[in-house]
Motif scaffolding. Sequence first.
Motif, PDB file in Angstrom:
ATOM      1  N   ARG A   1       1.724   5.299   0.804  1.00 36.19           N
ATOM      2  CA  ARG A   1       1.542   6.161   1.975  1.00 36.19           C
ATOM      3  C   ARG A   1       0.162   6.827   1.943  1.00 36.19           C
ATOM      4  O   ARG A   1      -0.499   6.952   2.963  1.00 36.19           O
ATOM      5  CB  ARG A   1       2.655   7.228   1.989  1.00 36.19           C
ATOM      6  N   GLU A   2      -0.277   7.229   0.753  1.00 33.06           N
ATOM      7  CA  GLU A   2      -1.582   7.877   0.620  1.00 33.06           C
ATOM      8  C   GLU A   2      -2.707   6.910   1.005  1.00 33.06           C
ATOM      9  O   GLU A   2      -3.669   7.296   1.663  1.00 33.06           O
ATOM     10  CB  GLU A   2      -1.790   8.387  -0.813  1.00 33.06           C
ATOM     11  N   GLU A   3      -2.590   5.647   0.586  1.00 32.49           N
ATOM     12  CA  GLU A   3      -3.609   4.654   0.935  1.00 32.49           C
ATOM     13  C   GLU A   3      -3.623   4.394   2.449  1.00 32.49           C
ATOM     14  O   GLU A   3      -4.683   4.226   3.052  1.00 32.49           O
ATOM     15  CB  GLU A   3      -3.366   3.344   0.196  1.00 32.49           C
TER      16      GLU A   3
ATOM     17  N   TYR B   1       0.845  -1.179   0.000  1.00 32.43           N
ATOM     18  CA  TYR B   1       0.000   0.000   0.000  1.00 32.43           C
ATOM     19  C   TYR B   1       0.886   1.235   0.000  1.00 32.43           C
ATOM     20  O   TYR B   1       1.908   1.267   0.681  1.00 32.43           O
ATOM     21  CB  TYR B   1      -0.895   0.033   1.246  1.00 32.43           C
TER      22      TYR B   1
ATOM     23  N   GLU C   1      -2.676   6.555   4.865  1.00 39.59           N
ATOM     24  CA  GLU C   1      -3.186   7.733   5.565  1.00 39.59           C
ATOM     25  C   GLU C   1      -4.688   7.922   5.367  1.00 39.59           C
ATOM     26  O   GLU C   1      -5.369   8.436   6.243  1.00 39.59           O
ATOM     27  CB  GLU C   1      -2.418   8.976   5.121  1.00 39.59           C
ATOM     28  N   SER C   2      -5.216   7.462   4.219  1.00 35.92           N
ATOM     29  CA  SER C   2      -6.660   7.610   3.964  1.00 35.92           C
ATOM     30  C   SER C   2      -7.457   6.438   4.517  1.00 35.92           C
ATOM     31  O   SER C   2      -8.681   6.407   4.381  1.00 35.92           O
ATOM     32  CB  SER C   2      -6.916   7.757   2.464  1.00 35.92           C
ATOM     33  N   GLY C   3      -6.764   5.468   5.110  1.00 39.55           N
ATOM     34  CA  GLY C   3      -7.466   4.295   5.645  1.00 39.55           C
ATOM     35  C   GLY C   3      -7.859   3.310   4.568  1.00 39.55           C
ATOM     36  O   GLY C   3      -8.713   2.455   4.789  1.00 39.55           O
ATOM     37  N   GLY C   4      -7.225   3.377   3.416  1.00 40.60           N
ATOM     38  CA  GLY C   4      -7.586   2.518   2.286  1.00 40.60           C
ATOM     39  C   GLY C   4      -6.836   1.212   2.217  1.00 40.60           C
ATOM     40  O   GLY C   4      -6.614   0.681   1.140  1.00 40.60           O
TER      41      GLY C   4
END
Length: 119
Positions: free
Chosen positions: A109-111, A107, A113-116
């Motif tokens: 970093r953006e995923e 995953y 931090e967004s809980g994805g």
Amino acid sequence: MGTIEIDKDLIPYRFDLELSNKIYTFVIKYNFISDFFTIDLLIDDKILVQSEKIVLNEQLFKDLYEDSEGNLNEDFFTEALIFKSSNKNINEITFVNLQDEVKLFYYTREEIESGGMHE
């Protein structure tokens, strides 16, 4: 999110992977007596982690590359690596289920931090 293919028939298995614009070497080993896997992580032949036990649904190396305040160790990548299964009846990684029902996911970093971080 994506998957990283593991060829369990080649274990002990060594492969290179580009993460965070660096090339890392992973070495997966299998303890056939206790039926569990460990993983080593290297960069430029420097050992960052040796013999970390692989646990289902737990992020690899998290305790080593990120401190309690969220500061990242520059030697490590920022992506999250997690062995997961879509089969809710599986609660551990074994030689039988690795790569068939249990896969290594990564995953960004953006995923994270967004809980994805869902399959």
